[in-house]
Design an enzyme around this catalytic site. Sequence first.
Site, PDB file in Angstrom:
ATOM      1  CG  HIS A   1     -13.413  -0.980  -3.472  1.00 55.18           C
ATOM      2  ND1 HIS A   1     -12.967  -1.436  -4.677  1.00 55.18           N
ATOM      3  CD2 HIS A   1     -14.602  -1.580  -3.260  1.00 55.18           C
ATOM      4  CE1 HIS A   1     -13.860  -2.286  -5.195  1.00 55.18           C
ATOM      5  NE2 HIS A   1     -14.865  -2.383  -4.358  1.00 55.18           N
TER       6      HIS A   1
ATOM      7  CB  CYS B   1      -7.559   1.122  15.568  1.00 56.66           C
ATOM      8  SG  CYS B   1      -6.926   0.047  16.876  1.00 56.66           S
TER       9      CYS B   1
ATOM     10  CE1 TYR C   1      -3.448  -2.878   0.916  1.00 56.17           C
ATOM     11  CE2 TYR C   1      -4.387  -0.963  -0.182  1.00 56.17           C
ATOM     12  CZ  TYR C   1      -4.477  -2.291   0.194  1.00 56.17           C
ATOM     13  OH  TYR C   1      -5.585  -3.023  -0.160  1.00 56.17           O
TER      14      TYR C   1
ATOM     15  CB  SER D   1     -11.719  -5.422 -15.367  1.00 52.17           C
ATOM     16  OG  SER D   1     -11.761  -5.586 -13.934  1.00 52.17           O
TER      17      SER D   1
ATOM     18  CG  ASN E   1     -10.047   4.182  -9.093  1.00 57.28           C
ATOM     19  OD1 ASN E   1     -10.070   2.962  -9.296  1.00 57.28           O
ATOM     20  ND2 ASN E   1     -10.122   5.072 -10.065  1.00 57.28           N
ATOM     21  CB  VAL E   2      -8.233   3.218  -2.465  1.00 54.14           C
ATOM     22  CG1 VAL E   2      -9.375   2.235  -2.293  1.00 54.14           C
ATOM     23  CG2 VAL E   2      -7.011   2.518  -3.057  1.00 54.14           C
TER      24      VAL E   2
ATOM     25  CB  CYS F   1     -10.294   0.750  19.554  1.00 52.27           C
ATOM     26  SG  CYS F   1      -9.279   2.046  18.810  1.00 52.27           S
TER      27      CYS F   1
ATOM     28  NE  ARG G   1      -2.647   0.182  -4.809  1.00 50.06           N
ATOM     29  CZ  ARG G   1      -3.804  -0.292  -4.323  1.00 50.06           C
ATOM     30  NH1 ARG G   1      -3.802  -1.340  -3.506  1.00 50.06           N
ATOM     31  NH2 ARG G   1      -4.945   0.274  -4.640  1.00 50.06           N
TER      32      ARG G   1
ATOM     33  CB  ALA H   1     -10.159   7.589 -18.793  1.00 51.73           C
TER      34      ALA H   1
HETATM   35  N1  APR Z   1      -8.336   4.458 -19.687  1.00 53.38           N
HETATM   36  C1  APR Z   1      -9.456   3.745 -19.377  1.00 53.38           C
HETATM   37  N2  APR Z   1      -9.453   2.440 -19.022  1.00 53.38           N
HETATM   38  C2  APR Z   1      -8.244   1.824 -19.000  1.00 53.38           C
HETATM   39  C3  APR Z   1      -7.038   2.477 -19.314  1.00 53.38           C
HETATM   40  C4  APR Z   1      -7.123   3.852 -19.674  1.00 53.38           C
HETATM   41  N3  APR Z   1      -6.016   4.555 -19.999  1.00 53.38           N
HETATM   42  N4  APR Z   1      -6.018   1.575 -19.205  1.00 53.38           N
HETATM   43  C5  APR Z   1      -6.579   0.411 -18.814  1.00 53.38           C
HETATM   44  N5  APR Z   1      -7.912   0.556 -18.699  1.00 53.38           N
HETATM   45  C6  APR Z   1      -8.911  -0.452 -18.302  1.00 53.38           C
HETATM   46  C7  APR Z   1      -8.504  -1.884 -18.512  1.00 53.38           C
HETATM   47  O1  APR Z   1      -8.870  -2.302 -19.823  1.00 53.38           O
HETATM   48  C8  APR Z   1      -9.338  -2.604 -17.440  1.00 53.38           C
HETATM   49  O2  APR Z   1     -10.593  -3.006 -17.977  1.00 53.38           O
HETATM   50  O3  APR Z   1      -9.067  -0.326 -16.900  1.00 53.38           O
HETATM   51  C9  APR Z   1      -9.558  -1.560 -16.369  1.00 53.38           C
HETATM   52  C10 APR Z   1      -8.823  -1.833 -15.077  1.00 53.38           C
HETATM   53  O4  APR Z   1      -9.356  -3.021 -14.542  1.00 53.38           O
HETATM   54  P1  APR Z   1      -8.806  -3.556 -13.127  1.00 53.38           P
HETATM   55  O5  APR Z   1      -7.318  -3.526 -13.127  1.00 53.38           O
HETATM   56  O6  APR Z   1      -9.520  -4.844 -12.858  1.00 53.38           O
HETATM   57  O7  APR Z   1      -9.265  -2.449 -12.078  1.00 53.38           O
HETATM   58  P2  APR Z   1     -10.702  -2.274 -11.446  1.00 53.38           P
HETATM   59  O8  APR Z   1     -11.777  -2.669 -12.400  1.00 53.38           O
HETATM   60  O9  APR Z   1     -10.752  -0.913 -10.885  1.00 53.38           O
HETATM   61  O10 APR Z   1     -10.650  -3.330 -10.230  1.00 53.38           O
HETATM   62  C11 APR Z   1     -11.751  -3.322  -9.354  1.00 53.38           C
HETATM   63  O11 APR Z   1     -10.595  -4.845  -7.893  1.00 53.38           O
HETATM   64  O12 APR Z   1      -8.596  -5.391  -6.997  1.00 53.38           O
HETATM   65  C12 APR Z   1      -9.801  -4.840  -6.703  1.00 53.38           C
HETATM   66  O13 APR Z   1     -10.233  -3.220  -5.067  1.00 53.38           O
HETATM   67  C13 APR Z   1      -9.598  -3.408  -6.289  1.00 53.38           C
HETATM   68  O14 APR Z   1     -10.955  -1.499  -6.830  1.00 53.38           O
HETATM   69  C14 APR Z   1     -10.288  -2.619  -7.385  1.00 53.38           C
HETATM   70  C15 APR Z   1     -11.273  -3.618  -7.964  1.00 53.38           C
HETATM   71 ZN    ZN Z   2      -7.172   1.420  18.719  1.00 57.19          ZN
END
Ligand code: APR
Ligand code: ZN
Length: 277
Positions: free
Chosen positions: A148, A156, A72, A221, A107-108, A159, A75, A263
């Site tokens: 998420h 914690c 983490y 995805s 997203n986090v 607690c 990231r 995007a």
């Molecule tokens: N613009 C838009 N989409 C994109 C780009 C981009 N530049 N590059 C990649 N992608 C797409 C990929 O094709 C894929 O479908 O983003 C998607 C990312 O998918 P994941 O890696 O599975 O991420 P996400 O869907 O957010 O995962 C959901 O899974 O691991 C857990 O908690 C984590 O929030 C996360 C959740």
């Molecule tokens: Zn505590």
Amino acid sequence: MAVAANVSEIDHGRDILRDSRGVIVLTGAGLSVDSGLMTFRGSGGHWKKHRPEDLATPEAFHRDPRLVWEWYEERRRAAAKSRPNDAHRAIAEFALRRDDVVIATQNVDGLHTLAAREAVMGDKYSKQPRVSFTDGGDANRALPLELHGTFYNVRCTSCGLCREHRDLIDVSSKETLPHCDDCGSLMRPDVVWFGEPLGVVIERAFDCASRSDACLIVGTSAVVQPAANVAMVTHQAGGVIIEVNPNETLLTPMCEVSLRDTAAMAVPPLLTPDVDG
Ligand code: APR
Ligand code: ZN
């Protein structure tokens, strides 16, 4: 390389948004790729180096909290150096201009919140707000439902005390990891792990989705439930789905419009002010 979405598809998406009364925007890790952050499942994604079960579960944290915090913290540091991209900004400004848009993110990384703040206050370069409030609009409208959680908060393990923690975390030993000010126990990232409930935030997202007649999904995805179901709730309530993703996803067959592009390329022309209805 993504085939750029063609103009007629973008125009179709714009028509849908212009005519819609209620839009929910569901985003995933792909939205932040254009800010330099990695996805989970794409090529080079986070999971390439680790299995989700080794990092993003309560059992993994109990087994090796240092490894989980190391992942983490890597990231957090990457996200702390990144900026919202044009898609984050376009989504924030869209939500601020209209009063019927809800953003729900998986997203986090906090980039939606930063984009919302910059839209209202101007960014560190230009102190000029990008959205002027004629209707006295509420800046919070562009703050996302963080399905998420956020890795800028820590919680914690005993607690439940929760607080923001943006300082660098020394992950060299268990002793240097963040501990609770109240009870001294280990703190964890305040995010949702596999097998954990999302709590009321997902109910709020489903409620908004059921009352939206359009769902815009960007950069996910759509493999992780229940978050991915937000789009299905809109679809089952008779609404339409617009997808922005360079690749096909599980939801593509249900989409009225699928923009096969990144995007940062496809979202800004989709959300220009003339789609405010
Ligand atoms: N613009 C838009 N989409 C994109 C780009 C981009 N530049 N590059 C990649 N992608 C797409 C990929 O094709 C894929 O479908 O983003 C998607 C990312 O998918 P994941 O890696 O599975 O991420 P996400 O869907 O957010 O995962 C959901 O899974 O691991 C857990 O908690 C984590 O929030 C996360 C959740
Ligand atoms: Zn505590």
